[in-house]
Scaffold this motif. Structure first.
Motif, mmCIF file in Angstrom:
data_model
loop_
_atom_site.group_PDB
_atom_site.id
_atom_site.type_symbol
_atom_site.label_atom_id
_atom_site.label_comp_id
_atom_site.label_asym_id
_atom_site.label_seq_id
_atom_site.Cartn_x
_atom_site.Cartn_y
_atom_site.Cartn_z
ATOM 1 N N VAL A 27 0.849 -1.198 0.000
ATOM 2 C CA VAL A 27 0.000 0.000 0.000
ATOM 3 C C VAL A 27 0.886 1.250 0.000
ATOM 4 O O VAL A 27 0.661 2.184 -0.768
ATOM 5 N N ARG A 79 -8.268 5.351 6.191
ATOM 6 C CA ARG A 79 -7.181 6.043 5.507
ATOM 7 C C ARG A 79 -7.356 5.997 3.996
ATOM 8 O O ARG A 79 -6.425 6.249 3.242
ATOM 9 N N TYR A 107 -7.443 0.579 7.568
ATOM 10 C CA TYR A 107 -7.314 0.763 6.119
ATOM 11 C C TYR A 107 -8.453 1.606 5.569
ATOM 12 O O TYR A 107 -8.240 2.469 4.709
ATOM 13 N N VAL A 157 -7.882 3.537 1.852
ATOM 14 C CA VAL A 157 -7.269 2.498 1.025
ATOM 15 C C VAL A 157 -8.328 1.625 0.350
ATOM 16 O O VAL A 157 -8.115 1.096 -0.734
#
Lengths: 318, 307, 451
Positions: free
Chosen positions: C108, C130, C127, C132
């Motif tokens: 990532v 943020r 995740y 992702v």
């Protein structure tokens, strides 16, 4: 940042109180005067030798106990490894080896081959690049040598866990991810400071008379390096080769991060895929394949270690 | 005595100074410089930069100045990990080196089957970083392990050594000593560099084995001893795998095996505080570099080079 | 929207490089070169890969963790998918649990997020928050056969980031053979209390003799605490991610471990920790050295295989002791899609296939939990054997008594288990009282979860 760690004038350490009383003679002359060592033929040395062997074997068995346990467990059915923890397996069951070999997406020799490629590249890379750098640090005078040496040492003082992410980004931008390049190219470029330092220490241990004499005969650095330093440093080169082989063969973290396709997986990654903290683990096949993966390094070591013996003592210095 | 003096003299002979070898050095160091510029420098500097940021790995880093370094001082677990690591390094490294040197001397020459012995004593080092090591170590130091079986024979009831807060670190130190193979091999290679004639001559001169060891072996081996000391120190400060595998990544029991690098890893990859982990790494680098510098300075007084 | 997100991931890496590389003289040229393709990618979307979404030769990467069995069945599933969708290639990317998270975070960070990601409850918020992970409801994934409560288990702040692969429950696993050998009767798990659990454990230890204990310690996993909290009308975390449990309950939970130890129901501290680190195979149940332990239901197979006995599942103690029942269905794993995937359609198609295709379930059965798609679950019921069948039966039985599911744990929840393990160890070795440990737990959890 540190004060110059390498002193070009190391000989200053041998102070006057150590200086010779007798006028200096070449070592070869001294050696020539030495008669054959006296051989005492009595029972005492033999008994002592036997005792030494007994102690070594005893100590060796203790050292090897965990390994023997693993070997023995690799012959036990997976289910009973933890219930029957004795050292002697009740039956010789080879299924772990068969299962382990074919348990993963590719047969195990696929991973062995991948590891072999990475390892061979690394060994070659380290042997060539590290010995060259070491020669410069050990024998050449150039500006900033102590500082460069300090920088070299510093590069192995950071834990891999904080450099791996920047490394990944770097290799990703170079489109090297999922190739063997991130694992081999750094070795070709002497990034393994451990071996540079190792060879520096060995080179500095060689009598300087030799290359001094060679220089008087008109040899350049290239020839001194190739024809004097390298042949005389066989033990150091063997050590480098053996260690590079073994450490690369066992290295898990960087191979895990840089290789993404199972096609490219190497032995350490393959071994990890036998176990998983969250579900059933195949300990039997893991042990079996661990033993299999130990075989090459064991033999490399067994044959490699004889080169450790061929030091100055056997090549002979005149 | 004469030969010992001969050795000392060879080492100490004055050398004619040579003019600089800049050009040759550039050629010999070319791969290394290339590697430094292309591969080593960027991650190194990147981690230094990241140590001044809040970086979760999952988002772009944001600059927070020296906050990570400030936080460290008041982090009890950071202090704990420092203490654990120091204790480990200063006890297990000397022990490991002593074991390695002793075995290297024994396995140097004069015995049948040396190749086999050397390989056998090296084998444990091959396993040191294996995932299986946790299990294997439990076979020895576990509640039902070999040690307790032996103790039980004498009527002593042992505990589970690997998982007891008072002993866990000790078992890891033993594990480190157990994997003395690498320094042993380097010592062996170094011993091979010492010409046998020194010993032979010294025997004739009537020097005892003891005296030979201190007057020939130690001085001539000193660059290698020094090398092992420096490198084992650097490595020991970064001990990770064994502690990680044996404590299941927790540094337990109760942080008693929370090595510096293990805590750093848990911060970086477990808690997504890569900025903090990078700061920790640079503090570690300063500590290790400082100790290495001390090592180099001290080496003036006991390491002998023939140049 | 997609174009922006594609840019985002790449830009992180590129900005990162630029910032740090600027200070590296030697790297100046290098980063200039590398910046080229990345910048190009920003403008033209997926120019690097050549093909567009849905066109031929689309390649997506699917990452998961597990051991060799799962790797093999997953490869068979991928083969099946590729057979049905010849225009999509799925590249597998797998490793063990520990290595998986290191690798995922690194990829990532490098802007190479796998297109389809296997995720887990404790990490998904990290995740998702943020940016992702993609919103699965904006993609074409059929969720009609999955119960709403299971779908909700993949929501973070209302957005669906993870599709539950299947469900597990945290329950007591018991070995009737050991009970029988000790001459102790199996408890009625619908009525038993925590005190009875302690008592029974002590009885077994006493009756079974040396080297056999009543139960393995239960205090290392916060799931157990969550169940006790729920029984008392609390919850480990609230919907907003803050702590929903009080010190008294936490202390009570730690106290159970102390009671077990003092009454002899569990082994001493050092052995307890050793066993705790040894996984299912080295557990008390796995080595026939204990009668009970607390495990996730999907571990029954591994435990049974290791022990060689037919093991049984029991409900947690205290389910009828307090205000309500505390047990819950936990999503075993999630399938998530990367926010910056270049092929969202293909990724969605693959996730849809994994969740809804009965043939997938035929292959993996309950390996990723009891399937979350109910009709799929039904279709494999006849094929489940031994342990899997008992899990299915147990879960079906439980269905009517489960009130609701706990909310998705907040950011930093991955650290909570470490805190739990450390504090429980302190308590077991007597270096902290349950009350002290409880206070410490609340402080530390609030810290790591940022609440």
């Amino acid at each position: 940042m540190t004060d110059t760690p390498v002193r070009p004038d190391a000989h200053a350490a041998t102070t006057d109180d150590r200086s010779p009383v007798r006028p200096r003679r070449p070592l070869s002359e001294v050696a020539a005067e030495i008669p054959d060592s006296p051989r005492k033929r009595s029972w005492q040395p033999r008994a002592r030798r036997l005792l030494k062997h007994a102690l070594l074997i005893g100590f060796g068995l203790v050292m090897l106990y965990p390994l023997l346990w693993m070997l023995s467990s690799s012959f036990k059915p997976n289910d009973i490894i933890f219930r029957d923890t004795g050292l002697i397996p009740t039956e010789l069951d080879l299924t772990n080896y068969g299962d382990g070999w074919f348990a993963l997406l590719h047969p195990f020799h696929h991973y062995l081959l991948n590891s072999a490629i990475v390892v061979l590249g690394s060994v070659l890379g380290n042997l060539i690049s590290c010995s060259m750098a070491a020669y410069a640090f050990a024998r050449l005078k150039f500006r900033g040598r102590p500082i460069w040496f300090a920088i070299m040492l510093m590069s192995i003082m950071l834990p891999i866990h904080v450099v791996i992410v920047p490394q990944y980004i770097l290799f990703s931008e170079l489109e090297w991810i999922n190739t063997f390049l991130p694992l081999v190219v750094p070795k070709l470029l002497a990034t393994d400071a451990f071996f540079i330092f190792l060879m520096v220490q060995f080179f500095r241990g060689l009598p300087k008379d030799l290359d001094e004499a060679a220089r008087l005969d008109g040899c350049g650095h290239g020839r001194i390096f190739l024809q004097i330093m390298l042949p005389l440093s066989l033990p150091a080169l063997a050590t480098t080769a053996i260690f590079t082989f073994i450490w690369t063969w066992n290295d898990f973290f960087s191979q895990l991060i840089f290789l993404t396709d199972p096609e490219m997986y190497t032995v350490p990654i393959a071994l990890r895929t036998f176990i998983d903290a969250t579900s059933a683990s195949s300990w039997g096949p893991l042990f079996a394949m661990s033993i299999v993966s130990l075989v090459p390094i064991f033999f490399i070591f067994l044959f490699g270690q004889k080169y450790l013996v061929k030091g100055i003592a056997t090549t002979g210095i005149k | 005595m004469s030969v010992i003096q001969e050795v000392a003299k060879t080492r100490g002979a004055a050398r004619e100074t040579r003019k600089g070898d800049g050009k040759a050095a550039a050629i010999f160091l070319a791969p290394w410089f290339l590697g430094l510029g292309l591969i080593t420098a960027f991650p190194l500097l990147a981690s230094l930069y990241l140590s001044f940021t809040d970086y979760s790995l999952l988002e772009a880093p944001s600059w927070i100045g020296v906050q990570n370094y400030v936080d460290m001082v008041s982090d009890p677990r950071w202090l704990k990990s420092l203490g654990v690591t120091f204790r480990y390094v200063f006890i297990s490294v000397p022990l490991q080196l002593a074991a390695a040197l002793a075995l290297a001397m024994v396995l140097d020459r004069g015995l049948r089957g040396l190749a086999i012995y050397r390989s056998a004593f090296y084998l444990p080092s091959l396993l040191g970083s294996s995932v299986a090591i946790a299990l294997l170590w439990r076979q020895i130091f576990g509640a039902d392990g070999l040690v307790n079986q032996v103790l039980a024979y004498f009527g002593i009831q042992g505990v589970g050594w690997v998982s007891h807060p008072d002993y866990a670190l000790g078992t890891l130190m033993i594990l480190n000593v157990w994997t003395f193979g690498a320094p042993m091999i380097i010592f062996l290679a170094g011993l091979r560099q010492i010409p046998t004639m020194y010993y032979e001559a010294a025997s004739i001169d009537g020097a005892s084995k003891f005296r030979q060891f201190f007057s020939i072996t130690i001085p001539l081996l000193s660059p290698i001893i020094f090398f092992n000391l420096v490198l084992q120190l650097i490595n020991a400060f970064q001990t990770f795998t064994q502690a990680f595998v044996i404590s299941n990544g927790t540094g337990g029991p109760i942080d008693e095996t929370l090595f510096y690098t293990l805590y750093l890893y848990n911060q970086g990859f477990g808690s997504y505080n890569m900025g903090y982990a990078s700061a920790m790494a640079w503090v570690l680098l300063l500590i290790v570099a400082g100790l290495t510098a001390v090592n180099f300075l001290a080496s003036k007084y006991w390491v002998f080079y023939d140049d | 929207m997609r174009a922006t997100t594609t840019r985002r991931g790449r830009r992180n890496a590129a900005a990162f490089i630029a910032l740090t590389a600027a200070s590296t003289l030697a790297l100046g040229a290098c980063s200039g070169d590398a910046g080229g393709p990345a910048a190009e990618g920003d403008d033209t979307g997926s120019s690097e890969e050549g093909g567009g979404d849905g066109g031929d030769g689309v390649e997506i990467r699917f990452s998961w963790w597990g051991s060799d069995d799962r790797h093999q069945t997953t490869q068979e599933i991928i083969d099946l998918f590729e057979e049905k969708n010849p225009d999509i290639t799925v590249v597998p990317d797998f490793t063990d649990w520990g290595g998986y998270w290191d690798k995922l975070a690194t990829t990532v960070a490098g802007g190479d997020t796998p297109d389809v990601i296997t995720h887990e409850e404790r990490f998904i918020a990290d995740y998702a928050n943020r940016g992702v992970l993609a919103d699965l409801e904006s993609l074409d994934i059929d969720t009609s056969e999955v119960p709403e409560s299971i779908i909700d288990s993949g929501r973070v702040d209302g957005t669906l980031y993870g599709m539950a692969t299947g469900v597990n429950a945290y329950a007591i696993t018991a070995d009737p053979t050991v009970f029988e050998e000790a001459g102790v009767e199996m408890p009625d798990d619908t009525t038993w209390t925590w005190d009875e659990f302690v008592e029974i454990s002590a009885q077994i230890s006493e009756a079974a003799g040396d080297g056999v204990w009543g139960t393995q310690d239960i205090g290392f996993n916060e799931a157990g605490l969550n169940i006790l909290a729920r029984q008392k009308g609390q919850s480990l975390y609230n919907e907003d991610g803050s702590l929903g449990v009080d010190a008294e309950t936490v202390a009570e939970f730690f106290q159970i471990g102390v009671d077990l130890q003092e009454s002899g129901g569990t082994p001493d501290g050092s052995r307890t920790i050793e066993i705790q680190n040894a996984g299912p195979e080295g557990s008390l149940l796995g080595t026939n050295a204990g009668a009970m332990g607390v495990w996730w239901t999907n571990q029954l197979g591994a435990l049974s295989a290791a022990s060689g006995h037919e093991l049984e599942l029991l409900r947690m103690p205290g389910e009828s002791e307090f205000e309500r029942t505390g047990m819950y269905f936990k999503p075993a794993m999630f399938y998530s899609v990367a926010e910056d995937t270049e092929h969202p359609e293909a990724a969605a198609k693959f996730v849809d296939f994994l969740v809804n295709d009965p043939e997938v379930a035929q292959l993996q059965l309950t390996d990723r939990g009891l399937p979350s798609n109910l009709s799929v679950r039904e279709s494999i019921e006849g094929q489940l054997e031994a342990a899997d069948a008992r899990v299915a039966e147990f879960m079906a039985d439980l269905e009517s008594d489960i009130v609701d599911g706990p909310p998705v744990p907040p950011n930093g929840a991955g650290d909570v288990q470490d805190v739990m393990i450390r504090l429980n160890t302190e308590v077991l070795f007597g270096s902290m009282t349950p009350e002290e440990a409880a206070e410490q737990f609340l402080t530390e959890v609030a810290e790591v979860t940022g609440s």
